[in-house]
Design an enzyme around this catalytic site. Structure first.
Site, short mmCIF file in Angstrom:
data_model
loop_
_atom_site.label_atom_id
_atom_site.label_comp_id
_atom_site.label_asym_id
_atom_site.label_seq_id
_atom_site.Cartn_x
_atom_site.Cartn_y
_atom_site.Cartn_z
N ASP A 397 30.14 59.23 26.48
CA ASP A 397 28.84 59.76 26.05
C ASP A 397 28.32 60.76 27.08
OD1 ASP A 397 26.60 59.99 24.41
OD2 ASP A 397 25.55 58.34 25.38
N GLU A 400 28.69 66.63 27.39
CA GLU A 400 28.67 68.04 26.98
C GLU A 400 28.91 69.02 28.15
OE1 GLU A 400 27.27 65.52 24.10
OE2 GLU A 400 26.33 65.74 26.06
N ASP A 506 23.49 61.28 17.50
CA ASP A 506 22.21 60.61 17.26
C ASP A 506 21.59 61.10 15.96
OD1 ASP A 506 22.64 59.35 19.63
OD2 ASP A 506 21.28 60.60 20.80
#
Length: 813
Positions: A397, A400, A506
């Site tokens: 997670d 990026e 999300d």
């Protein structure tokens, strides 16, 4: 253009372009290569100096394949001198130019590349990652740059709605019904601007702020072929363990071990299948990766051991950030091995590594290009596995990579906004993709990744590749353990499907996100990451019981089926309400009965590339109605058509059925009959209750199925025989296939260690034949417990009245 040379049996072209600017005269090398009969690579770079090139996404082996028989003349690629132009035409019609780049529309500078292409197309699909209900791209600007954002709805307008992953691929449909594709290999921030001229012409502007021109044009054929050719370029999807297709449960907010235990007990009490239990960052001590809060989770080794005894797997989250704390094992080991992302020389900082801020506070980040990084990452994952809990997969997670500062953090927690800004008064780049501040929530673009060649491996060029290389290192960890990898990553890039899978991030507990999820999975199937799904019932906001019921009915056919929500929302586990229990249980039991079919489809894609969760037109390319309302029904493989309920307070749905025999999977009743010479099918209104899902099997199909009534995990399925459902076409014939392997090995595809069994039915007889793979039929029978296979034959409607014959056709094989 000068020095045009064609070599390699008319399959490779090189040339030089001279270009004038106000500052200097520059020359560029052009290379066009036919990689096979479908794919042409157009590569343009500086002649006299280096520019940033994306490493190893399309490796040199793939670039130099030059397999096939066609020449440039047969493929119809041309280059002209005045003005400089690159033209690709349909092989069947030299006058039909489908992709044209004219020199006047080609700009190549250090921080500004613009390629304007004219595209002969009726529709365009792809470009991601993005959220929206339209699979077909509308006119607008689509920004590509990895970014942490909560589900901004794509509208094609600036500021950009770009998300976690970068996939610069699009597929287009031509006037004759065939398809083509374009892959733009560039990791810099980029806008792809789609303009619709008329029903058969598009203008596509590709505007990037670095790199080179490296485009792959694929033509022409049906959509599945185009996508298979794309997957040949970037690498076919990796193979998942069989248990990955079971039901999974997560939540941000399982804040104690007792809470985890109560969730598992809730599933068991309601007798709802559960294959994988997940844990979010709650388990960490002070939100620090590779640690455990032992006060709240006092016996996690024993808890996970108890899960394993029930054949339930366990997957923890691992964040990208490493907290800057000397007493932290991950940080001290990283300093020792010098694997952290470096500041540019001369940066005024207390540290020689990048300083950011994420959940645990001041943090730095592993440079996954460093030669020590894979060894470091393996050590830390081994530590997590042996000292914290024995996990079965990894959830990546915030990769990026996300930073709570804009660029580098200063020690007072503020940001240092250095370069590449878009203000009201000044633009330091000639063009800013997305028309927004690029360093927002990102690392400083001046940060240096490891490279033997100094200069180009900056965060400016590498930003959108971070998640990809973290997935690669994590995949290597599992490979070293001889364990088939299960990796779910938020950030991805073209080719990441070789290493792991993805969830759609999300999302929100709102009705439109049901349709958004379908389009999101369509896109990631094209992008080569087929094992994708959305958070069931939604992540952000409170889900209603009805929304959750409908979501489970849809998610029963997601490749990746996992319930996950935020800590500040109401409970949405499937056992919390008796109505939800009934819906979720019936939906998941149906899923488990078809897991052999789902696994067969995924293994087939791992072997050959392609898709298995797709809009109707992938199977019915000549039916114009199949291109409409693509999210309202979808195909799972070539055999099953699913019609979900996507709106509130609905008791029936209308679904389009292309021209074929179609049978209800639930009752076996034929709902539509094939009509000779008909160009299209018809709309049918279907009941939409909360127990039965509208799933229909296409005539001419044979699919595997298993009894799932008493099943609680995929391990239980191994005790069930594999049966087959036969749906006859208008000629009273059917065929299909099933794939078997050992479900855990890491080199199954490379070693042909599987059995592909082709099944055919004609003249009241069914035939089995092993057509591919090295695994023997004896192994197959042993794997399936040696029980007889049973076929359920869906007869023509007029024959169903003869009950005795129907029983005879339920014969054992």
């Amino acid at each position: 253009v000068d020095k045009i040379k064609v070599t390699d049996q008319l399959r490779r072209l090189t040339a030089t372009i001279g270009a004038s600017t106000d500052a200097s005269e520059r020359s560029y090398d052009v290379k066009a290569t036919l990689l096979n009969d479908y794919v042409l690579n157009l590569n343009i770079k500086y002649k006299d100096r280096k520019a940033w090139e994306v490493p190893d996404i399309v490796d040199e082996e793939r670039r130099n394949l030059t397999k096939g028989t066609k020449t440039f003349g047969e493929y119809l690629f041309g280059i002209s001198k005045d003005p400089t132009s690159f033209i690709i035409s349909k092989p069947s019609d030299p006058e039909d130019t489908i992709f044209t780049v004219r020199g006047t529309e080609l700009t190549f500078d250090d921080n500004y590349i613009k390629v304007k292409a004219l595209l002969r197309a009726k529709s365009v699909y792809g470009i991601g990652e993005r959220v929206g209900s339209d699979f077909e791209l509308q006119g607008g600007a689509y920004t590509l740059f990895s970014r942490d954002e909560v589900s901004p709805l794509e509208d094609g307008k600036h500021p950009g709605k770009n998300l976690y992953g970068v996939h610069p691929f699009y597929m287009f449909r031509m006037a004759d019904g065939s398809f083509g594709g374009v892959f733009v290999l560039n990791s810099n921030a980029m806008d792809i601007i789609v303009s619709v001229f008329n029903e058969e012409n598009y203008e596509i502007n590709h505007v990037a702020v670095g790199g080179i021109v490296d485009m792959f044009v694929i033509q022409s054929g049906p959509p599945k072929l185009i996508i298979q050719q794309y997957h040949e370029l970037i690498g076919r999807p990796h193979l998942l363990p069989y248990w990955a297709f079971g039901n999974q449960q997560a939540r941000y907010g399982y804040s104690t071990q007792k809470k985890l235990e109560s969730v598992v007990a809730g599933y068991e009490g309601a007798k709802i299948p559960l294959d994988v239990m997940w844990i979010d960052i709650d388990y960490m001590d002070s939100l620090t990766p590779f640690t455990l809060d032992r006060k709240r989770y006092p016996a996690m080794q024993e808890f996970v051991g108890a899960l394993h005894s029930k054949n339930i797997r366990f997957v923890p989250i691992v964040e990208a950030a490493v907290p800057v704390k000397r007493d932290n094992e991950a940080y001290s080991k990283g300093l020792e091995m010098r694997v952290f992302l470096r500041n540019k020389e001369g940066t005024q900082s207390k540290y020689d590594h990048v300083l950011g801020m994420v959940w645990p506070g001041y943090s730095t980040f592993v440079d996954f290009l460093h030669p020590n990084s894979t060894n470091y990452w393996t050590k830390m994952l081994n530590y997590l596995h042996t000292e914290i809990f024995p996990f079965d997969g990894i959830w990546l997670d915030m990769n990026e990579v996300t930073n709570f500062c804009d660029g580098e953090c200063s020690l007072d927690g503020s940001s240092r906004k250095q370069l590449y800004v878009l203000d009201d008064d000044s633009v330091l780049l000639p063009y800013v993709p997305g028309h927004r501040y690029l360093q927002r929530k990102s690392l400083p673009f001046t940060a240096q990744h490891y490279s033997k060649e100094a200069g180009n491996f900056t965060e400016y060029n590498m930003h959108s590749l971070y998640g990809h290389y973290q997935m690669k290192a994590t995949n290597q960890y599992f490979a070293d353990k001889k364990q088939r990898p299960f990796i779910i990553s938020r950030s991805t890039f073209a080719g990441s499907g070789r290493f792991g899978s993805h969830w759609l991030g999300d999302n929100k507990s709102q009705w439109p996100f049901l349709a958004h999820s379908i389009v999101g999975i369509y896109n990631f199937q094209m992008f080569g990451i087929p094992f994708t799904g959305a958070d069931v019932c939604g992540f952000a906001g409170d889900s209603s019981i009805e929304l959750c019921q409908r979501w489970y009915q849809l998610a029963a056919f997601y490749p990746f089926c996992r319930n996950h929500n935020d800590m500040n929302t109401t409970d949405q586990e499937p056992y919390i309400n008796k109505n939800l229990v009934s819906t979720a249980k019936s939906a998941l039991k149906l899923r488990y009965s078809l897991i052999r079919y789902l696994y067969t489809l995924h293994l087939d894609v791992a072997i050959n590339g392609g898709v298995y969760f797709m809009p109707l037109f992938f199977e019915f390319v000549n039916d114009p109605e199949a291109f409409k309302r693509t999210q309202h029904s979808f195909m799972v493989g070539s055999a099953l058509k699913v019609t979900p309920v996507l709106a509130q307070d609905v008791s029936q749905v209308t679904s389009y059925f292309p021209n074929s025999n179609w049978y209800s999977l639930d009752t076996g009743k034929k709902v539509m009959e094939y009509k000779k010479n008909a160009k299209s099918g018809k709309n049918i209104t279907l009941p939409a209750d909360f127990i039965t899902i509208n799933v229909h099997i296409r005539g001419g199909s044979i699919i595997p199925t298993q009894n799932s009534e008493a099943v609680m995990t995929t391990a239980d399925l191994k005790k069930q025989r594999t049966d087959f459902i036969i749906a006859l076409d208008h000629s009273n014939r059917a065929e299909g296939f099933v794939l078997f392997d050992d479900e855990v090995s890491i080199n199954t595809v490379a070693n042909n260690d599987y059995a592909r069994i082709h099944l055919s039915y004609a003249n009241t007889k069914i035939a089995f034949a092993r057509t591919r793979g090295a695994v023997s039929y004896t192994h197959l029978r042993a794997h399936e417990t040696g029980r007889n296979l049973v076929c359920r034959l869906l007869l023509e409607k007029k024959k169903k009245k003869k009950k005795k014959k129907q029983k005879k056709n339920n014969k054992k094989i």
